[in-house]
Design a protein around this motif. Structure first.
Motif, short mmCIF file in Angstrom:
data_model
loop_
_atom_site.label_atom_id
_atom_site.label_comp_id
_atom_site.label_asym_id
_atom_site.label_seq_id
_atom_site.Cartn_x
_atom_site.Cartn_y
_atom_site.Cartn_z
N TRP A 1 -9.87 -36.11 -6.43
CA TRP A 1 -10.29 -34.97 -5.28
C TRP A 1 -9.97 -33.72 -5.88
O TRP A 1 -8.91 -33.17 -6.09
N ASN A 2 -11.09 -32.90 -6.39
CA ASN A 2 -10.69 -31.73 -6.98
C ASN A 2 -12.13 -30.55 -6.56
O ASN A 2 -12.64 -30.95 -5.75
N ASP A 3 -12.24 -29.82 -7.35
CA ASP A 3 -13.08 -28.55 -6.91
C ASP A 3 -14.21 -28.75 -8.00
O ASP A 3 -14.95 -27.64 -8.16
N GLY B 1 -11.77 -24.39 0.54
CA GLY B 1 -11.37 -23.52 1.82
C GLY B 1 -9.83 -23.77 1.66
O GLY B 1 -9.12 -22.56 1.90
N VAL B 2 -9.10 -24.62 0.87
CA VAL B 2 -7.77 -24.44 0.89
C VAL B 2 -7.34 -23.45 -0.10
O VAL B 2 -6.22 -22.56 0.06
N ASP B 3 -8.11 -23.25 -1.39
CA ASP B 3 -7.99 -22.12 -2.19
C ASP B 3 -7.94 -20.79 -1.58
O ASP B 3 -7.12 -19.86 -1.54
N ARG B 4 -9.01 -20.64 -0.50
CA ARG B 4 -9.13 -19.57 0.23
C ARG B 4 -7.80 -19.09 0.97
O ARG B 4 -7.25 -18.04 1.19
N MET B 5 -7.23 -20.22 1.70
CA MET B 5 -6.11 -20.01 2.60
C MET B 5 -4.85 -19.56 1.83
O MET B 5 -4.05 -18.70 1.96
N ILE B 6 -4.80 -20.17 0.38
CA ILE B 6 -3.67 -20.02 -0.40
C ILE B 6 -3.75 -18.48 -0.73
O ILE B 6 -2.69 -17.58 -0.74
N ALA B 7 -4.98 -17.91 -1.00
CA ALA B 7 -5.02 -16.73 -1.56
C ALA B 7 -4.74 -15.65 -0.36
O ALA B 7 -4.29 -14.80 -0.47
N ASP B 8 -5.48 -16.13 0.83
CA ASP B 8 -4.89 -15.12 2.01
C ASP B 8 -3.76 -14.92 2.47
O ASP B 8 -3.18 -13.87 2.92
N GLU C 1 -1.92 -33.72 -2.21
CA GLU C 1 -0.92 -32.91 -2.55
C GLU C 1 -0.99 -31.35 -2.69
O GLU C 1 -1.12 -30.95 -4.03
N PRO C 2 -1.23 -30.61 -1.82
CA PRO C 2 -1.55 -29.23 -2.12
C PRO C 2 -0.10 -28.74 -2.46
O PRO C 2 1.04 -28.85 -2.09
N HIS C 3 -0.09 -27.72 -3.74
CA HIS C 3 0.82 -27.37 -4.32
C HIS C 3 0.65 -25.75 -4.39
O HIS C 3 -0.23 -25.37 -5.05
N LEU C 4 1.52 -25.00 -3.99
CA LEU C 4 1.60 -23.47 -4.17
C LEU C 4 2.68 -22.92 -4.58
O LEU C 4 3.86 -23.69 -4.90
#
Length: 284
Positions: free
Chosen positions: A218-220, A152-159, A236-239
């Motif tokens: 914690w990964n995918d 879900g975090v991945d989707r937010m980052i891409a969006d 640690e979300p990192h963009l």
């Protein structure tokens, strides 16, 4: 199977104190940054600050990344994470990251800033990071699996038009457990900047995770395809910007219990403009 962590309120308060000390160290160093300073010099200033204030060991010693290195541009081995002689220039994004241990209590934090002037892309990334912070807690309370939250975090980052930089960390981690240990001289032994004791726990735990046992990571990947595990988790979300020139992150402790989850402290630097009452929330 790994023992799950259950901490008392007093123990969590100690984790909170160490986390605040870690954030104090990077904010102090932020005030000491000058053009021409290297990543190595900034990292040493963080360590000096913490050593002078009772830190007895480190999960990992300080990292400092300047410019496009905040986006992990060109990072193809673990050795690229360590501080370099890259020099600081006005307008550069900066990330400072450190994981100190005091009397057996560990915190791991990340702090992002723009040196000397506003940075519009960095401002946009930070806004997305705050949305991700809210989302992570919401989804953990809803008992989504760690893998589902990561996706879900991945989707937010891409969006939002950015790239996932935390997938470049070892084992693609969005987070990892932090633990309480019994401090000894062994804790001062480091391997490539990481505590030997913590690696002794972390590496076998990661191997266990490959075989579907509870992992400290914690990964995918398959090892995280399970409901939230009780304990203290450094998240640690990192963009990164799509052009690979700008990156930002925060890192702080998320507490997960058998029936709820909450950020250990809302009074952290990246929440300074949105301070609110403690986010401890009981799951429905």
């Amino acid at each position: 199977m790994q023992k799950l962590d259950h901490f008392t309120e007093n123990e969590l308060e100690r984790f909170k104190e160490v986390q605040k000390l870690a954030y104090d160290s990077v904010q102090s160093v932020e005030q000491q940054l000058v053009p021409g300073m290297t990543e190595k010099q900034a990292a040493q200033l963080i360590k000096d600050y913490l050593d002078e204030r009772g830190v007895d060991s480190y999960l990992h010693k300080p990292f400092a990344w300047f410019g496009d290195r905040t986006a992990f541009t060109g990072f193809w081995s673990d050795f690229h994470f360590f501080p370099t002689n890259r020099t600081l220039e006005v307008g550069m994004p900066v990330i400072l990251d450190v994981a100190p241990t005091v009397a057996g209590y560990t915190a791991d934090i990340g702090y992002s800033l723009s040196f000397g002037c506003e940075h519009s892309v960095l401002t946009e990334i930070k806004a997305t990071l705050l949305q991700i912070r809210e989302y992570i807690l919401q989804e953990i309370l809803a008992e989504r699996t760690f893998k589902q939250v990561y996706q879900g975090v991945d989707r937010m980052i891409a969006d939002a038009g950015f790239c996932n930089a935390h997938q470049i960390y070892p084992r693609r981690v969005l987070g990892h457990r932090v633990t309480k240990t019994h401090t000894s001289l062994y804790d001062n032994v480091s391997i490539f900047g990481f505590s030997a004791r913590q690696l002794q726990w972390l590496v076998p735990g990661a191997i266990q995770g490959v075989f579907r046992q509870p992992s400290p990571l914690w990964n995918d990947l398959k090892e995280s395809d399970h409901p939230p595990l009780p304990g203290a988790w450094a998240v640690e979300p990192h963009l990164a910007s799509r052009d690979g020139q700008t990156g930002a992150k925060w890192e702080e402790i998320l507490v997960i219990t058998e029936d709820t989850a909450y950020w250990l402290d809302d009074n952290v630097p990246h929440m300074a403009s949105t301070l609110q009452p403690n986010s401890k929330t009981v799951a429905a």
